[in-house]
Scaffold this active site. Structure first.
Site, PDB file in Angstrom:
ATOM      1  N   HIS A   1      -4.188  -4.819  12.766  1.00  0.00           N
ATOM      2  CA  HIS A   1      -4.212  -4.214  11.434  1.00  0.00           C
ATOM      3  C   HIS A   1      -3.456  -2.884  11.485  1.00  0.00           C
ATOM      4  O   HIS A   1      -3.509  -2.175  12.494  1.00  0.00           O
ATOM      5  CB  HIS A   1      -5.655  -3.995  10.973  1.00  0.00           C
ATOM      6  CG  HIS A   1      -5.729  -3.625   9.522  1.00  0.00           C
ATOM      7  ND1 HIS A   1      -5.480  -2.347   9.091  1.00  0.00           N
ATOM      8  CD2 HIS A   1      -5.968  -4.365   8.417  1.00  0.00           C
ATOM      9  CE1 HIS A   1      -5.569  -2.319   7.771  1.00  0.00           C
ATOM     10  NE2 HIS A   1      -5.868  -3.532   7.337  1.00  0.00           N
TER      11      HIS A   1
ATOM     12  N   SER B   1      -3.922  -4.040  -1.677  1.00  0.00           N
ATOM     13  CA  SER B   1      -4.338  -3.839  -3.067  1.00  0.00           C
ATOM     14  C   SER B   1      -4.411  -5.125  -3.885  1.00  0.00           C
ATOM     15  O   SER B   1      -4.073  -5.123  -5.076  1.00  0.00           O
ATOM     16  CB  SER B   1      -3.429  -2.801  -3.749  1.00  0.00           C
ATOM     17  OG  SER B   1      -3.522  -1.548  -3.099  1.00  0.00           O
TER      18      SER B   1
ATOM     19  N   GLY C   1      -4.727   0.032   0.216  1.00  0.00           N
ATOM     20  CA  GLY C   1      -5.634   1.061  -0.280  1.00  0.00           C
ATOM     21  C   GLY C   1      -4.987   2.033  -1.250  1.00  0.00           C
ATOM     22  O   GLY C   1      -5.551   3.076  -1.559  1.00  0.00           O
TER      23      GLY C   1
ATOM     24  N   GLU D   1       0.937  -7.367   5.481  1.00  0.00           N
ATOM     25  CA  GLU D   1       0.306  -6.245   4.783  1.00  0.00           C
ATOM     26  C   GLU D   1       1.251  -5.053   4.791  1.00  0.00           C
ATOM     27  O   GLU D   1       1.267  -4.277   5.771  1.00  0.00           O
ATOM     28  CB  GLU D   1      -1.003  -5.851   5.477  1.00  0.00           C
ATOM     29  CG  GLU D   1      -2.045  -6.957   5.487  1.00  0.00           C
ATOM     30  CD  GLU D   1      -3.456  -6.407   5.543  1.00  0.00           C
ATOM     31  OE1 GLU D   1      -4.250  -6.788   4.667  1.00  0.00           O
ATOM     32  OE2 GLU D   1      -3.764  -5.574   6.414  1.00  0.00           O
TER      33      GLU D   1
ATOM     34  N   GLU E   1      -4.084  -0.096  10.329  1.00  0.00           N
ATOM     35  CA  GLU E   1      -4.926   1.065  10.636  1.00  0.00           C
ATOM     36  C   GLU E   1      -5.157   1.183  12.149  1.00  0.00           C
ATOM     37  O   GLU E   1      -5.229   2.283  12.687  1.00  0.00           O
ATOM     38  CB  GLU E   1      -6.242   0.971   9.848  1.00  0.00           C
ATOM     39  CG  GLU E   1      -6.008   1.253   8.361  1.00  0.00           C
ATOM     40  CD  GLU E   1      -6.914   0.526   7.402  1.00  0.00           C
ATOM     41  OE1 GLU E   1      -7.994   0.044   7.798  1.00  0.00           O
ATOM     42  OE2 GLU E   1      -6.526   0.428   6.217  1.00  0.00           O
TER      43      GLU E   1
ATOM     44  N   ASN F   1     -11.782  -7.994   4.479  1.00  0.00           N
ATOM     45  CA  ASN F   1     -11.836  -7.017   5.567  1.00  0.00           C
ATOM     46  C   ASN F   1     -12.631  -5.830   5.047  1.00  0.00           C
ATOM     47  O   ASN F   1     -12.122  -5.024   4.285  1.00  0.00           O
ATOM     48  CB  ASN F   1     -10.406  -6.611   5.959  1.00  0.00           C
ATOM     49  CG  ASN F   1     -10.390  -5.484   6.990  1.00  0.00           C
ATOM     50  OD1 ASN F   1     -11.431  -5.114   7.534  1.00  0.00           O
ATOM     51  ND2 ASN F   1      -9.207  -4.940   7.238  1.00  0.00           N
ATOM     52  N   TRP F   2     -13.873  -5.774   5.461  1.00  0.00           N
ATOM     53  CA  TRP F   2     -14.765  -4.733   4.924  1.00  0.00           C
ATOM     54  C   TRP F   2     -14.467  -3.351   5.502  1.00  0.00           C
ATOM     55  O   TRP F   2     -15.021  -2.356   5.039  1.00  0.00           O
ATOM     56  CB  TRP F   2     -16.224  -5.114   5.178  1.00  0.00           C
ATOM     57  CG  TRP F   2     -16.692  -6.307   4.409  1.00  0.00           C
ATOM     58  CD1 TRP F   2     -15.986  -6.994   3.453  1.00  0.00           C
ATOM     59  CD2 TRP F   2     -17.961  -6.964   4.511  1.00  0.00           C
ATOM     60  NE1 TRP F   2     -16.743  -8.033   2.964  1.00  0.00           N
ATOM     61  CE2 TRP F   2     -17.957  -8.036   3.594  1.00  0.00           C
ATOM     62  CE3 TRP F   2     -19.106  -6.760   5.292  1.00  0.00           C
ATOM     63  CZ2 TRP F   2     -19.055  -8.898   3.436  1.00  0.00           C
ATOM     64  CZ3 TRP F   2     -20.196  -7.605   5.150  1.00  0.00           C
ATOM     65  CH2 TRP F   2     -20.164  -8.658   4.223  1.00  0.00           C
ATOM     66  N   LYS F   3     -13.667  -3.307   6.559  1.00  0.00           N
ATOM     67  CA  LYS F   3     -13.351  -2.038   7.229  1.00  0.00           C
ATOM     68  C   LYS F   3     -14.656  -1.305   7.593  1.00  0.00           C
ATOM     69  O   LYS F   3     -15.674  -1.968   7.859  1.00  0.00           O
ATOM     70  CB  LYS F   3     -12.398  -1.197   6.365  1.00  0.00           C
ATOM     71  CG  LYS F   3     -11.148  -2.008   5.963  1.00  0.00           C
ATOM     72  CD  LYS F   3     -10.042  -1.210   5.345  1.00  0.00           C
ATOM     73  CE  LYS F   3      -8.889  -2.142   4.974  1.00  0.00           C
ATOM     74  NZ  LYS F   3      -7.726  -1.429   4.444  1.00  0.00           N
TER      75      LYS F   3
HETATM   76  P1  13P Z   1      -6.886  -2.992   0.277  1.00  0.00           P
HETATM   77  O1  13P Z   1      -7.104  -4.370  -0.313  1.00  0.00           O
HETATM   78  O2  13P Z   1      -8.004  -2.078   0.120  1.00  0.00           O
HETATM   79  O3  13P Z   1      -5.548  -2.443  -0.131  1.00  0.00           O
HETATM   80  O4  13P Z   1      -6.758  -3.226   1.889  1.00  0.00           O
HETATM   81  C1  13P Z   1      -5.952  -4.227   2.349  1.00  0.00           C
HETATM   82  C2  13P Z   1      -6.187  -4.399   3.808  1.00  0.00           C
HETATM   83  O5  13P Z   1      -5.884  -3.535   4.598  1.00  0.00           O
HETATM   84  C3  13P Z   1      -6.854  -5.622   4.260  1.00  0.00           C
HETATM   85  O6  13P Z   1      -6.815  -5.741   5.630  1.00  0.00           O
END
Ligand code: 13P
Length: 250
Positions: free
Chosen positions: A95, A212, A173, A167, A97, A9-11
């Protein structure tokens, strides 16, 4: 047997230049990934280019979100028909976020799951508790509520067409990964919930861990019986790191 899946997931990261280099790096090493399925989810503007680059390769692509509406006057939104048009295999829905920063409710997430599935793509449904919820001891209630909204909307059998990603918000993150035992406990709980509806669906559906995940901790997470791969944020932006994670999955 469930085929492990590692999805990046590159966000909201990358430029045409950095993404081209990242794909070069992934494609150069993907031959060593034998048994796991691999996918990347770039930001919308890059989907077409990423799809062209990955077509015919073992790496699938998907989107990070989709509208729950079919089409029309929804400025700034992207429909599942559009994503299907660019051959997305996966679409992340719910997600944390999106839930916390953009106010997506369980009902909105369920509607998106249905929309993505109806369009012939696989929704990756994210569930997970906040730190506050974990500390209050309500992790299972939160995850159950998030999952139930989707099962109520589409039926348990439809879950088989998607993927679930656990998650924990406190691990996203933050560099603070759930221990393999903590993750396994919730994964087994999720599979148990589904088993209450449909044993075959529970047995077949992939449950990814996200939060993470790094090259250094992926193998011990993926060794757990109910962890079927990962949804990777930051570490999916570095080709070597992402490939190490993919190899750990198979
Ligand atoms: P990180 O791997 O940066 O913690 O993010 C996880 C995530 O939100 C994947 O969707």
């Amino acid at each position: 047997m469930r085929t492990p899946l590692v999805a990046g997931n590159w966000k909201m990261n990358g430029t045409r230049e950095t993404i081209a280099a990242l794909l070069d790096g992934i494609l150069a090493g993907i031959g060593d990934v034998k048994a796991a399925e691999v996918a990347v989810c770039p930001p919308y503007p890059y989907l077409a280019e990423v799809g062209q680059r990955l077509a015919g390769s073992p790496v699938a692509w998907g989107a990070q979100n989709a509208s729950q509406e079919e089409k029309g006057a929804f400025t700034g939104e992207v429909s599942v028909t559009m994503l299907k048009d660019f051959d997305c295999r996966y679409v992340i829905v719910g997600h944390s976020e999106r839930r916390t920063l953009y106010g997506e409710t369980d009902e909105v997430v369920a509607a998106k799951f249905a929309r993505v599935r109806d369009a012939g793509m696989a929704p990756i449904l994210c569930v997970g508790e906040t730190l506050e919820e974990r500390e209050a001891g309500v992790t299972e209630q939160v995850v159950e509520r998030q999952l139930k909204a989707v099962v109520d909307k589409v039926g348990a059998a439809a879950i088989a067409d998607g993927v679930i990603a656990y998650e924990p918000v406190w691990a996203i993150g933050t560099g603070r990964t759930a221990t393999p035992e903590q993750a396994q406990e919730v994964h087994a709980f999720i599979r148990g919930l589904l088993a209450g509806h449909d044993g075959a669906v529970a047995e077949g559906v992939r449950i990814l861990y996200g939060g993470s995940v790094k090259g250094a901790n992926a193998a011990e997470l993926f060794a757990k019986p109910d962890i079927d791969g990962g949804l990777i944020g930051g570490a999916s932006l570095v080709a070597d790191e992402f490939l190490t994670i993919c190899r750990a999955a198979g």
